[in-house]
Scaffold this active site. Sequence first.
Site, PDB file in Angstrom:
ATOM      1  CG  ASP A 198      -2.217   0.781   1.004  1.00 26.15           C
ATOM      2  OD1 ASP A 198      -2.435   1.167  -0.246  1.00 26.15           O
ATOM      3  OD2 ASP A 198      -2.721   1.218   1.905  1.00 26.15           O
ATOM      4  CG  ASP A 318      -7.620   0.868   3.271  1.00 22.56           C
ATOM      5  OD1 ASP A 318      -6.525   0.555   3.093  1.00 22.56           O
ATOM      6  OD2 ASP A 318      -8.015   2.109   2.526  1.00 22.56           O
TER       7      ASP A 318
END
Length: 397
Positions: A198, A318
């Site tokens: 990420d 997420d």
Amino acid sequence: MDRNQRPRSILDSLGEELIAILTPVSICMFTVVLLVCILNSDPSSSSASFSSIATAAYSESDSDSSWDKFVGALLNSVVFVAAITVATFVLVLLFYLRCVKFLKFYMGFSAFIVLGNLGGEILVLLIDRFRFPIDSITFLILLFNFSVVGVFAVFMSKFSILITQGYLVWIGVLVAYFFTLLPEWTTWVLLVALALYDIAAVLLPVGPLRLLVEMAISRDEDIPALVYEARPVIRNDSRSVQRRVWREQRSSQNNANRNEVRVVESAEVEEEHVGSSERAEISVPLIDRRPEQAENSETFLEGIGLGSSGAIKLGLGDFIFYSVLVGRAAMYDLMTVYACYLAIIAGLGITLMLLSVYQKALPALPVSIMLGVVFYFLARLLLEVFVVQCSSNLVMF
């Protein structure tokens, strides 16, 4: 309005912004923990029968040594992250070639598969667990209608925002629950690997997610993606109305239709007040339904950012991996779940504070995942021993 007044920052409303994004995240994590406690209290039995691309390189066995499990989990994580990277670059290529309709169709089809297939499997398990009487035809009709409505709710703006948010949270719950069925070592190594990915995908100049965002900004287009957008914070005041003020510097060399936008800020403007100077102020409602006028109107696949309406956007990935962490912790005990939950919330709060400082898309996984993993092992290795000793010596019970 006082021109010397400090421009309003997200720090001024951090409490409401935190609640707006932490509420759905908490609901998603709580639902996953509930499903884990109800459906698979024995993780070893469920993990053995579940296979996916995350277990393509190595299938964990109880007879393997810890080193073999770690190396195998590392290989699984490399394969999974590589697959995600390739898929994201393919998405960048399709967006570059302006295949937006195909991307929307693909995302809608993916949402339908998740709601229909994964959702159907979980509902069947729940029906069997609670012995709920329902025939197969009625079940299939209800499931099909629910899935179709979900696709339209997620990818069509005419639906109520609460319905859209509810479907997004449910999609996150479904995917997260099936990720909790992965082997234990693979799960933890995969979470750390995804947090590192990420960072690279969002912050590096050649990161695929950053390339998508920059391309969307340059074209003034939205990226078809599963993104949760919280409602903007609107404060009511008896004497004033909150507005977004677009300050335009009028130039004598240009005509009035080509004014340069200098500052975009949220401010409280008296309804009676009308500015009369070289710097004209045009106030519009805080919820602006014209995304093409906003500088930050892009849709983030993962990470956290500000939408055109001033609302915080959080990628559904997420939601999923936060819930995977607490779901995996729920297979151990609830005390570990509490520790992991507090760590994730603290990490998300830190990320929101960084967002208020840098005002650009940031990866939302690294801080929360790292804190969650650390707190998980601290709770298992230290906190549990401490609580057991206190209970056995009647210090606490």
